[in-house]
Write a protein that holds these residues in place. Structure first.
Motif, short mmCIF file in Angstrom:
data_model
loop_
_atom_site.label_atom_id
_atom_site.label_comp_id
_atom_site.label_asym_id
_atom_site.label_seq_id
_atom_site.Cartn_x
_atom_site.Cartn_y
_atom_site.Cartn_z
N UNK A 157 0.79 -1.22 0.00
CA UNK A 157 0.00 0.00 0.00
C UNK A 157 0.83 1.28 0.00
N UNK A 158 2.07 1.21 0.49
CA UNK A 158 2.92 2.42 0.57
C UNK A 158 4.35 1.98 0.83
N UNK A 159 5.34 2.86 0.56
CA UNK A 159 6.73 2.54 0.90
C UNK A 159 6.88 2.26 2.39
N UNK A 160 7.49 1.13 2.72
CA UNK A 160 7.44 0.60 4.09
C UNK A 160 8.83 0.20 4.58
N UNK A 161 9.08 0.41 5.88
CA UNK A 161 10.37 0.04 6.47
C UNK A 161 10.19 -0.24 7.96
N UNK A 162 11.05 -1.10 8.48
CA UNK A 162 11.16 -1.32 9.92
C UNK A 162 11.90 -0.14 10.54
N UNK A 163 11.56 0.22 11.78
CA UNK A 163 12.34 1.22 12.50
C UNK A 163 13.18 0.53 13.56
N UNK A 164 14.47 0.83 13.61
CA UNK A 164 15.37 0.16 14.55
C UNK A 164 15.35 -1.34 14.31
N UNK A 165 15.27 -2.10 15.39
CA UNK A 165 15.10 -3.55 15.25
C UNK A 165 13.63 -3.95 15.37
N UNK A 166 12.72 -2.97 15.31
CA UNK A 166 11.30 -3.26 15.40
C UNK A 166 10.88 -3.44 16.86
N UNK A 167 9.67 -3.89 17.09
CA UNK A 167 8.78 -4.52 16.13
C UNK A 167 7.99 -3.54 15.26
N UNK A 168 8.07 -2.24 15.52
CA UNK A 168 7.27 -1.29 14.76
C UNK A 168 7.81 -1.10 13.35
N UNK A 169 6.89 -0.89 12.42
CA UNK A 169 7.22 -0.58 11.05
C UNK A 169 6.39 0.61 10.63
N UNK A 170 6.83 1.27 9.56
CA UNK A 170 6.14 2.51 9.18
C UNK A 170 6.04 2.63 7.67
N UNK A 171 5.02 3.35 7.25
CA UNK A 171 4.85 3.71 5.84
C UNK A 171 4.85 5.23 5.74
N UNK A 172 5.48 5.71 4.70
CA UNK A 172 5.56 7.16 4.46
C UNK A 172 4.42 7.57 3.53
N UNK A 173 3.65 8.57 3.97
CA UNK A 173 2.54 9.11 3.19
C UNK A 173 2.71 10.60 2.99
N UNK A 174 2.16 11.11 1.92
CA UNK A 174 2.34 12.53 1.61
C UNK A 174 1.45 13.43 2.46
N UNK A 175 0.24 12.98 2.78
CA UNK A 175 -0.72 13.84 3.47
C UNK A 175 -1.34 13.13 4.66
N UNK A 176 -1.90 13.92 5.57
CA UNK A 176 -2.60 13.37 6.73
C UNK A 176 -3.80 12.53 6.29
N UNK A 177 -4.52 13.00 5.28
CA UNK A 177 -5.71 12.27 4.85
C UNK A 177 -5.34 10.90 4.28
N UNK A 178 -4.22 10.81 3.56
CA UNK A 178 -3.77 9.51 3.08
C UNK A 178 -3.44 8.59 4.25
N UNK A 179 -2.76 9.13 5.25
CA UNK A 179 -2.40 8.34 6.41
C UNK A 179 -3.63 7.85 7.16
N UNK A 180 -4.62 8.72 7.30
CA UNK A 180 -5.83 8.35 8.03
C UNK A 180 -6.63 7.30 7.26
N UNK A 181 -6.68 7.41 5.94
CA UNK A 181 -7.40 6.40 5.15
C UNK A 181 -6.74 5.05 5.28
N UNK A 182 -5.41 5.03 5.26
CA UNK A 182 -4.71 3.76 5.41
C UNK A 182 -4.87 3.20 6.82
N UNK A 183 -4.90 4.07 7.81
CA UNK A 183 -5.12 3.64 9.19
C UNK A 183 -6.43 2.87 9.32
N UNK A 184 -7.45 3.34 8.61
CA UNK A 184 -8.76 2.69 8.69
C UNK A 184 -8.76 1.28 8.11
N UNK A 185 -7.75 0.95 7.31
CA UNK A 185 -7.68 -0.37 6.69
C UNK A 185 -6.88 -1.37 7.52
N UNK A 186 -6.17 -0.91 8.53
CA UNK A 186 -5.26 -1.80 9.28
C UNK A 186 -6.07 -2.86 10.03
#
Length: 301
Positions: free
Chosen positions: A249-278
């Motif tokens: 769904x978006x460019x994705x990477x682990x942060x540090x050794x994890x367990x968290x991972x993140x995706x980079x989005x251009x806008x808040x609305x894009x991030x919120x729409x993707x959040x609703x799909x998790x």
């Protein structure tokens, strides 16, 4: 799932008045936007190159002065002995180095997952150092507080200095940088990743050729990667599943050794729409990237 509330920055600079009645200060999360492992030292630590960036979400510490020299932290963190708690270790170290016998009641509002790769413990320690320096009217230079922070952990100095940074060594040699400030979706897949186990894994990439900071920044986010990611993926299937889901769904990477991972989005609305799909089985939130720590904004440093 949640949209974690942004860290509040007071209108005034509470750190400007020593021995204030109380301070309420943010302890922001961080992301490793890039993480290369370039070697292993004889002492077992690894040589790194990384890009640190802050987020507008994190924990909150409330500090109140005590005249009796006692240091009291509430609430207790499950699974963390008092002797190992970085907040109390930071406070005791500052007491010892400054020679001041003032104390503090410290309340931690813990929002960041422990062991998630977001730097929560290191950030809490840095907020304790800077907050108590202000509360006790010490006026220590940032360089001295960062030196103390390094005794607590390699990630503490970047939170003390308070600016996005290119880091080398074990993460303590810092050069301030200005990065893009997109929105991020952060997922915690609900598993605990052991940092020592990741760095001890025989298959871990340890010989990535060092690059210059200029080359890293020139390449941009599309070229950045985390050398720990494939090792974590191999040993933690739930992290692998989350990485695969988010990468579709978006460019994705682990942060540090994890367990968290993140995706980079251009806008808040894009991030919120993707959040609703998790999927509901994962904890997720959105956050904005920052180049200046909100802790420094709160203290006016």
């Amino acid at each position: 799932m949640s949209r974690t509330a942004p860290l509040a920055v007071p209108d005034s600079a509470p750190g400007s008045a020593p021995r204030a009645e109380s301070l309420v200060l943010p302890a922001p999360a961080k992301l490793n936007r890039l993480l290369h492992i370039t070697g292993r030292r004889p002492d077992g630590y690894h040589e790194l190159q990384t890009l640190f960036q802050f987020l507008d979400v994190g924990d909150t510490l409330t500090l109140r002065p005590r005249a009796d020299g006692e240091l009291r932290l509430t609430p207790r963190l499950d699974g963390v002995a008092e002797a190992d708690n970085l907040i109390l270790r930071a406070a005791r170290l500052l007491q010892a180095e400054s020679g001041r016998r003032l104390g503090a009641d410290i309340h931690l509002d813990k929002r960041l997952p422990m062991g998630g790769g977001l730097g929560g413990g290191s950030s809490d320690a840095a907020t304790a150092l800077l907050g108590l320096d202000a509360l006790w009217g010490l006026g220590m230079p940032l360089a001295e507080l960062a030196r103390l922070g390094l005794r607590l952990g390699a990630d503490v100095p970047v939170f003390v200095h308070g600016h996005a940074a290119w880091a080398e060594g074990i993460g303590e040699r810092l050069t301030p940088v200005t990065l893009d400030t997109p929105w991020f979706l952060i997922i915690h897949p609900g598993v605990a990743v052991s940092t020592p186990a990741v760095f001890g894994a025989p298959e871990l990439t340890r010989h990535t050729p060092p690059i210059t900071m200029a080359r890293a920044l020139q390449g941009g986010a599309a070229s950045w990667r985390n050398d720990c990611q494939e090792t974590v993926r191999r040993h933690y299937p739930e992290v692998a599943r989350a990485l695969d889901w988010l990468a579709q769904r978006a460019p994705t990477m682990l942060t540090g050794t994890g367990a968290c991972l993140f995706a980079r989005l251009e806008t808040e609305s894009q991030a919120e729409r993707l959040l609703a799909e998790v999927p509901e089985s994962w904890h997720a939130f959105t956050a904005r990237g920052l180049n200046r720590s909100p802790l420094h904004a709160a203290l006016g440093r």
